[in-house]
Design a protein around this motif. Structure first.
Motif, PDB file in Angstrom:
ATOM      1  N   ALA A  20       0.823  -1.210   0.000  1.00 38.43           N
ATOM      2  CA  ALA A  20       0.000   0.000   0.000  1.00 38.43           C
ATOM      3  C   ALA A  20       0.856   1.258   0.000  1.00 38.43           C
ATOM      4  CB  ALA A  20      -0.934   0.006   1.208  1.00 38.43           C
ATOM      5  N   ASP A  21       2.102   1.161   0.464  1.00 35.17           N
ATOM      6  CA  ASP A  21       2.988   2.324   0.488  1.00 35.17           C
ATOM      7  C   ASP A  21       3.816   2.450  -0.785  1.00 35.17           C
ATOM      8  OD1 ASP A  21       2.534   3.758   2.870  1.00 35.17           O
ATOM      9  OD2 ASP A  21       3.501   2.184   4.035  1.00 35.17           O
ATOM     10  N   ALA A  22       3.673   1.501  -1.723  1.00 34.49           N
ATOM     11  CA  ALA A  22       4.398   1.602  -2.993  1.00 34.49           C
ATOM     12  C   ALA A  22       3.699   2.611  -3.895  1.00 34.49           C
ATOM     13  CB  ALA A  22       4.482   0.236  -3.675  1.00 34.49           C
ATOM     14  N   ALA A  23       4.485   3.256  -4.751  1.00 30.73           N
ATOM     15  CA  ALA A  23       3.934   4.286  -5.636  1.00 30.73           C
ATOM     16  C   ALA A  23       3.412   3.709  -6.940  1.00 30.73           C
ATOM     17  CB  ALA A  23       4.998   5.344  -5.934  1.00 30.73           C
ATOM     18  N   SER A  24       3.919   2.574  -7.370  1.00 30.04           N
ATOM     19  CA  SER A  24       3.577   2.038  -8.687  1.00 30.04           C
ATOM     20  C   SER A  24       3.145   0.583  -8.579  1.00 30.04           C
ATOM     21  CB  SER A  24       4.789   2.129  -9.623  1.00 30.04           C
ATOM     22  OG  SER A  24       5.817   1.252  -9.181  1.00 30.04           O
ATOM     23  N   ASP A  25       2.517   0.084  -9.639  1.00 25.67           N
ATOM     24  CA  ASP A  25       2.183  -1.335  -9.706  1.00 25.67           C
ATOM     25  C   ASP A  25       3.440  -2.192  -9.648  1.00 25.67           C
ATOM     26  OD1 ASP A  25      -0.538  -0.952  -9.806  1.00 25.67           O
ATOM     27  OD2 ASP A  25      -0.628  -0.895 -11.993  1.00 25.67           O
ATOM     28  N   LEU A  26       4.529  -1.690 -10.236  1.00 22.11           N
ATOM     29  CA  LEU A  26       5.794  -2.419 -10.170  1.00 22.11           C
ATOM     30  C   LEU A  26       6.200  -2.656  -8.725  1.00 22.11           C
ATOM     31  CD1 LEU A  26       7.819  -0.501 -12.910  1.00 22.11           C
ATOM     32  CD2 LEU A  26       7.070  -2.881 -13.042  1.00 22.11           C
ATOM     33  N   GLY A  27       6.156  -1.590  -7.911  1.00 16.24           N
ATOM     34  CA  GLY A  27       6.533  -1.710  -6.516  1.00 16.24           C
ATOM     35  C   GLY A  27       5.574  -2.576  -5.729  1.00 16.24           C
ATOM     36  N   THR A  63       9.091  11.899  -6.529  1.00 16.72           N
ATOM     37  CA  THR A  63       7.865  11.939  -7.315  1.00 16.72           C
ATOM     38  C   THR A  63       8.073  11.316  -8.687  1.00 16.72           C
ATOM     39  OG1 THR A  63       8.407  14.148  -8.150  1.00 16.72           O
ATOM     40  CG2 THR A  63       7.095  14.018  -6.135  1.00 16.72           C
ATOM     41  N   GLY A  64       6.974  10.922  -9.306  1.00 11.36           N
ATOM     42  CA  GLY A  64       7.008  10.409 -10.671  1.00 11.36           C
ATOM     43  C   GLY A  64       6.921   8.904 -10.782  1.00 11.36           C
ATOM     44  N   LEU A  65       7.273   8.175  -9.705  1.00 11.36           N
ATOM     45  CA  LEU A  65       7.258   6.718  -9.789  1.00 11.36           C
ATOM     46  C   LEU A  65       5.851   6.175  -9.994  1.00 11.36           C
ATOM     47  CD1 LEU A  65       9.816   5.657  -7.023  1.00 11.36           C
ATOM     48  CD2 LEU A  65      10.121   5.631  -9.489  1.00 11.36           C
ATOM     49  N   GLU A  66       4.832   6.933  -9.580  1.00  5.70           N
ATOM     50  CA  GLU A  66       3.463   6.447  -9.733  1.00  5.70           C
ATOM     51  C   GLU A  66       3.071   6.280 -11.203  1.00  5.70           C
ATOM     52  OE1 GLU A  66       3.580  10.867  -9.631  1.00  5.70           O
ATOM     53  OE2 GLU A  66       4.367   9.270  -8.335  1.00  5.70           O
ATOM     54  N   ARG A  67       3.824   6.873 -12.113  1.00  3.15           N
ATOM     55  CA  ARG A  67       3.513   6.752 -13.543  1.00  3.15           C
ATOM     56  C   ARG A  67       4.191   5.548 -14.180  1.00  3.15           C
ATOM     57  NH1 ARG A  67       5.231  12.621 -15.466  1.00  3.15           N
ATOM     58  NH2 ARG A  67       4.948  11.663 -17.512  1.00  3.15           N
ATOM     59  N   ALA A  68       5.043   4.861 -13.456  1.00  2.00           N
ATOM     60  CA  ALA A  68       5.753   3.703 -14.006  1.00  2.00           C
ATOM     61  C   ALA A  68       4.840   2.482 -14.014  1.00  2.00           C
ATOM     62  CB  ALA A  68       7.008   3.413 -13.188  1.00  2.00           C
ATOM     63  N   THR A  69       4.874   1.738 -15.101  1.00  2.00           N
ATOM     64  CA  THR A  69       4.092   0.508 -15.222  1.00  2.00           C
ATOM     65  C   THR A  69       4.997  -0.603 -15.735  1.00  2.00           C
ATOM     66  OG1 THR A  69       3.389   1.147 -17.456  1.00  2.00           O
ATOM     67  CG2 THR A  69       1.913   1.718 -15.637  1.00  2.00           C
ATOM     68  N   THR A  96       7.032   5.410 -18.244  1.00  2.00           N
ATOM     69  CA  THR A  96       7.933   4.618 -17.401  1.00  2.00           C
ATOM     70  C   THR A  96       9.378   5.088 -17.547  1.00  2.00           C
ATOM     71  OG1 THR A  96       6.444   2.724 -17.595  1.00  2.00           O
ATOM     72  CG2 THR A  96       8.695   2.282 -16.855  1.00  2.00           C
ATOM     73  N   LEU A  97       9.815   5.347 -18.784  1.00  2.00           N
ATOM     74  CA  LEU A  97      11.196   5.786 -18.988  1.00  2.00           C
ATOM     75  C   LEU A  97      11.412   7.182 -18.408  1.00  2.00           C
ATOM     76  CD1 LEU A  97      11.895   4.519 -22.623  1.00  2.00           C
ATOM     77  CD2 LEU A  97      12.358   3.394 -20.438  1.00  2.00           C
ATOM     78  N   GLU A  98      10.423   8.052 -18.515  1.00  2.56           N
ATOM     79  CA  GLU A  98      10.564   9.386 -17.917  1.00  2.56           C
ATOM     80  C   GLU A  98      10.627   9.283 -16.392  1.00  2.56           C
ATOM     81  OE1 GLU A  98       8.470  13.815 -17.902  1.00  2.56           O
ATOM     82  OE2 GLU A  98       7.466  12.125 -18.868  1.00  2.56           O
ATOM     83  N   ALA A  99       9.809   8.393 -15.806  1.00  3.98           N
ATOM     84  CA  ALA A  99       9.863   8.183 -14.358  1.00  3.98           C
ATOM     85  C   ALA A  99      11.251   7.716 -13.933  1.00  3.98           C
ATOM     86  CB  ALA A  99       8.807   7.161 -13.928  1.00  3.98           C
ATOM     87  N   ALA A 100      11.854   6.831 -14.727  1.00  2.00           N
ATOM     88  CA  ALA A 100      13.205   6.354 -14.416  1.00  2.00           C
ATOM     89  C   ALA A 100      14.218   7.486 -14.507  1.00  2.00           C
ATOM     90  CB  ALA A 100      13.588   5.227 -15.374  1.00  2.00           C
ATOM     91  N   GLU A 101      14.094   8.330 -15.526  1.00  2.00           N
ATOM     92  CA  GLU A 101      15.012   9.457 -15.677  1.00  2.00           C
ATOM     93  C   GLU A 101      14.903  10.415 -14.497  1.00  2.00           C
ATOM     94  OE1 GLU A 101      17.890  11.906 -17.144  1.00  2.00           O
ATOM     95  OE2 GLU A 101      17.313   9.924 -17.886  1.00  2.00           O
ATOM     96  N   ARG A 102      13.668  10.712 -14.068  1.00  5.75           N
ATOM     97  CA  ARG A 102      13.474  11.622 -12.937  1.00  5.75           C
ATOM     98  C   ARG A 102      14.012  11.012 -11.646  1.00  5.75           C
ATOM     99  NH1 ARG A 102       7.446  13.985 -12.973  1.00  5.75           N
ATOM    100  NH2 ARG A 102       8.343  15.036 -11.154  1.00  5.75           N
ATOM    101  N   ALA A 103      13.803   9.711 -11.452  1.00  6.09           N
ATOM    102  CA  ALA A 103      14.311   9.050 -10.253  1.00  6.09           C
ATOM    103  C   ALA A 103      15.836   9.061 -10.234  1.00  6.09           C
ATOM    104  CB  ALA A 103      13.782   7.619 -10.181  1.00  6.09           C
ATOM    105  N   ARG A 104      16.437   8.774 -11.391  1.00  2.27           N
ATOM    106  CA  ARG A 104      17.903   8.781 -11.462  1.00  2.27           C
ATOM    107  C   ARG A 104      18.453  10.165 -11.159  1.00  2.27           C
ATOM    108  NH1 ARG A 104      21.627   9.948 -15.206  1.00  2.27           N
ATOM    109  NH2 ARG A 104      20.038  10.529 -16.720  1.00  2.27           N
ATOM    110  N   ARG A 105      17.818  11.193 -11.722  1.00  7.45           N
ATOM    111  CA  ARG A 105      18.272  12.561 -11.474  1.00  7.45           C
ATOM    112  C   ARG A 105      18.084  12.945  -9.997  1.00  7.45           C
ATOM    113  NH1 ARG A 105      14.778  15.354 -14.346  1.00  7.45           N
ATOM    114  NH2 ARG A 105      15.669  14.538 -16.270  1.00  7.45           N
ATOM    115  N   HIS A 106      16.983  12.493  -9.403  1.00 12.16           N
ATOM    116  CA  HIS A 106      16.724  12.806  -7.992  1.00 12.16           C
ATOM    117  C   HIS A 106      17.819  12.210  -7.108  1.00 12.16           C
ATOM    118  CE1 HIS A 106      13.841  13.854  -4.709  1.00 12.16           C
ATOM    119  NE2 HIS A 106      14.564  12.949  -4.067  1.00 12.16           N
TER     120      HIS A 106
END
Length: 808
Positions: A20-27, A63-69, A96-106
């Motif tokens: 329930a605390d994960a942001a994405s379906d992946l998590g 932020t942004g991980l919720e858009r990853a699938t 998903t790729l944009e979410a990864a880019e934002r996470a990496r930059r964060h």
């Protein structure tokens, strides 16, 4: 891990809260598949990841991980030659790729030492240009954008022109006087993807054309005039050419996705790992979790441990502070005494303590921080076995006792010194004498194999057996007979009573039956019960005295260390700073005040902001105030003068400097406070202070200004995701930096949403003295999702800055 034990210890319930605390379906999927590890190195790695994730989240949300699938199935299809992914599949790839880019930059910009998270981030390899190309080519609604290619843009532009031409032609026909008698309604519509007009069935004598459709009543036909046929044909040709071009674009994008299959697969896996670790950190914060120490020698010491599901249950009912309402337990198992037998009344918390030990051990080996004191210690178990609850089965012809014995048989066949064994009500369900004998034999066998064991029982025979064995320990849970409530406190070192007759009496069993029961128990049993009560009282007194002694020792040690630290600091610094401190402070104060007041006055007179920035930028040349050196002794006081009792806001004098200031903080553990002087703050001990006499008038507070942003300052700020309060604070600080950095026009990105964030920003800009004008951004700059601001000081008579209203 043993599946039965995971079930009875409710480990899956913990995983559900983790998911329930994960942001994405992946998590969420990764969380539900999490299993305890048995490799000590892997367990330590998992705990470290959770600790680093908590440090990262303390700096702000990721932020942004919720858009990853999970796009791996689509990527696999894209690798097939000639395949075409649907536009929405491509959009999901871009998300998903944009979410990864934002996470990496964060992670790169976190400015924290996070080696484990950095190792996960190595797998974040989104092809740098692919998701941007998909964004440029595909719209959120799943259509291919005109800008996807010059050819598609040309074809669609021609198609729009052709449609406009045919509509104009048909509109002219509808207005022709000779057709008014047959026109049903002056509208242009589409039938079979061709533009038509509604006319009466007797149209033939007025206009030639092709009937594309007819109304159900038969009174209206939809006519494509012959003069519009070629125009409609041209539109259809252009549409087919545009569709072919769009299909080609989808094919190109699909091929690029397929070519990057390996990088995308690695990126998706890394995103899932990162989301899982962040969800562990969020759950740890929610449950007040701490990272225990792993101990390879077999020590298990849980201190102030709480059952996590009880914490969650109380939290949902009463709020965030609920974890403090769950009574903690201490459970020690040392290498020399690995068997703990817990006794006490029914509903006294024995089984909860048992489950707490097992569930926290599983959580630790899954990399989760646990609701316990950080000085807790656990080994890494090779297996956890639990026999808890009634496992009787009519289908398998098993009574409760038979089911327990069957389970214990399996445990004895598999257990070794790396095992944790949890046995609820050992020896119960049969004759007490034989049950106790069997329970003692099982405990003895487990102890010989070196297993960690926590068991519960009501049987006096087992209590006595444990008391006679040095490698075993008795424990007892408290019960308040006066209030008829369990206390849930676990005491180690002596067995507890079941209080069955006392509980029955207070629950309304007739006194005659209660008295008869006491007679059946006999004097010897009653004497044992009284002895247990006295032992419990003596042990409680001893524990209380030990706690008080430990606290007093800790206070004494801390006081000595603090005194030694203060003395060392004073001796090292007083000799060099005593003579010059007062003069330096006075000079710094006068110069800083003069410069700042001069800059403020010049700004009010219209001095260029760039010059003001340069003037403020020279302030760091002044000497830093903190900390001030102090003399070893107080020249103005006596040796027996006690430290001043102060509170924030009080006027005090620093005796050796002759300076008067205001106390702005409480004293720390070493007896030091912060004092606000005219030019800044100084840190001094209480012994160097004396009352300042009558309060002196407050001087104007020093002016602070952020300077030095330089040319690296961005011309825009993004506050999407902030609350209105957070956004206005960030924007206000940013505007000051922008003015001092020489910027004259900036953009504030706040998104559209409900409009609350835009209105809050607009309210700030309207009153801000550095804003000359602001307005909703143009379409190219973000439209209603952004505001552009022109910077410059307003004249005294200038009206407040305004902006046209925006819809949405």
């Amino acid at each position: 891990m043993d599946a039965h034990s995971l079930r009875v210890l409710e480990f899956s319930e913990v995983l559900q809260h983790l998911a329930a605390d994960a942001a994405s379906d992946l998590g969420r999927r990764r969380a539900m598949a999490l299993a305890p590890a048995t490799d000590p190195d892997l367990v330590l790695q998992r705990l470290t990841e959770t600790r680093e994730a908590r440090a990262l989240l303390n700096r702000g949300p990721v932020t942004g991980l919720e858009r990853a699938t999970d796009i791996r199935e689509a990527v696999a299809r894209a690798a097939v030659a000639g395949a075409r992914l649907a536009p929405l599949d491509l959009w999901a790839v871009a998300d998903t790729l944009e979410a990864a880019e934002r996470a990496r930059r964060h992670l790169q910009q976190a400015d924290l030492h996070l080696p484990r998270l950095a190792a996960i981030a190595v797998g974040l390899r989104p092809p740098p240009a692919l998701w941007r190309e998909i964004r440029r080519s595909i719209l959120p609604d799943g259509s291919v954008a005109d800008a996807a290619s010059p050819e598609l843009s040309r074809l669609r532009a021609r198609g729009r022109a052709a449609r406009e031409a045919v509509r104009e032609h048909l509109q002219a026909l509808l207005g022709a006087p000779q057709l008014q008698s047959i026109v049903v309604e002056p509208v242009i519509t589409l039938r079979n993807d061709r533009y038509v007009i509604p006319v009466l069935p007797g149209y033939r004598t007025h206009v030639a054309g092709i009937v594309q459709d007819q109304a159900g009543s038969g009174h209206t036909v939809f006519l494509e005039p012959l003069s519009a046929v070629e125009q409609n044909n041209a539109i259809r040709r252009l549409d087919r050419e545009a569709e072919a071009e769009a299909d080609r674009i989808l094919g190109d994008l699909t091929a690029k996705v397929g070519a990057a299959r390996d990088e995308i697969g690695m990126t998706v896996d890394a995103l899932a790992d990162l989301d899982l670790v962040l969800s562990k950190a969020r759950l740890a914060e929610r449950w007040g979790g701490a990272e225990p120490r792993l101990e390879p020698d077999g020590t298990l010491s849980l201190r102030s441990a709480r059952h996590p599901l009880l914490v969650e249950s109380r939290r949902r009912r009463t709020g965030e502070a609920a974890r403090d309402e769950v009574v903690p337990v201490d459970v020690p198992l040392t290498p020399g005494a690995r068997v703990l037998v817990v006794t006490g009344p029914n509903a006294g918390g024995k089984t909860v303590a048992l489950k707490t030990v097992g569930l926290l051990a599983l959580m630790v080996q899954a990399g989760l921080h646990i609701p316990a004191s950080p000085d807790s210690v656990l080994p890494v178990f090779g297996a956890v076995y639990a026999d808890i609850g009634d496992e009787q089965s009519i289908a398998h012809d098993l009574s409760s006792f038979s089911a327990h014995i069957s389970r214990i048989r399996g445990i004895l066949a598999a257990v070794d010194r790396t095992s944790l064994v949890l046995l609820d009500e050992i020896g119960a369900g049969t004759d007490p004498g034989e049950g106790a004998a069997l329970g003692n034999a099982v405990l003895e066998s487990l102890a010989r194999r070196g297993a960690h064991v926590v068991a519960t029982t009501h049987l006096d025979g087992i209590k006595a057996f444990v008391a006679k064995n040095s490698d075993m320990t008795n424990g007892a849970v408290e019960f308040d007979l006066d209030r008829m409530q369990p206390v849930y406190k676990l005491h180690i070192g002596f067995p507890g009573r079941s209080y069955a007759i006392d509980v029955a009496s207070r629950l309304g069993i007739p006194p005659s039956i209660v008295q008869r029961a006491r007679e059946f128990v006999g004097d010897s049993a009653a004497g044992v019960a009284d002895l247990l009560d006295r032992l419990r009282t003596l042990e409680s007194q001893r524990a209380d005295e030990a706690d008080r002694a430990a606290q007093e020792r800790a206070v004494a040690v801390r006081a000595r260390e603090e005194a030694e630290e203060v003395a060392r600091d004073l001796r090292a610094r007083a000799a060099t700073l005593r003579a010059q401190a007062g003069r330096v402070i006075a000079e710094i104060a006068a110069e800083a005040r003069r410069r700042v007041e001069s800059v403020v006055a010049d700004l009010k007179r219209g001095r260029p902001i760039q010059e003001a920035r340069q003037a403020i930028g020279r302030l760091p040349e002044l000497t830093d105030l903190e900390p001030l050196g102090l003399p070893e002794t107080d020249p103005g006081g006596t040796d027996d003068e006690s430290p001043l009792r102060i509170e924030p806001g009080q006027q005090v004098r620093i005796r050796h400097l002759g300076q008067v200031g205001t106390v702005v903080s409480d004293a720390n553990a070493q007896g030091w406070v912060e004092v606000q002087l005219p030019v800044g703050k100084a840190r001094v001990p209480l012994s160097a202070l004396s009352p300042a006499g009558p309060a002196i008038p407050r001087r104007e507070a020093p002016i602070s200004w952020t300077a030095g942003a330089g040319d690296d300052l961005s011309a825009e700020i993004n506050v999407i995701g902030c609350t209105v309060e957070e956004a206005t604070r960030r924007v206000e600080r940013y505007l000051e930096d922008a003015v001092l950095g020489g910027l004259t026009r900036v953009r504030i990105i706040h998104g559209k949403g409900t409009g609350r964030l835009r209105r809050g920003v607009a309210a700030l800009l309207k009153e801000h003295p550095l804003v000359a004008n602001f307005q909703i951004a143009s379409f190219d700059e973000g439209g209603a999702g952004a505001t552009t601001v022109d910077l410059g000081t307003q004249g005294a008579d200038a009206p407040p800055a305004t902006a046209p209203p925006a819809t949405g």
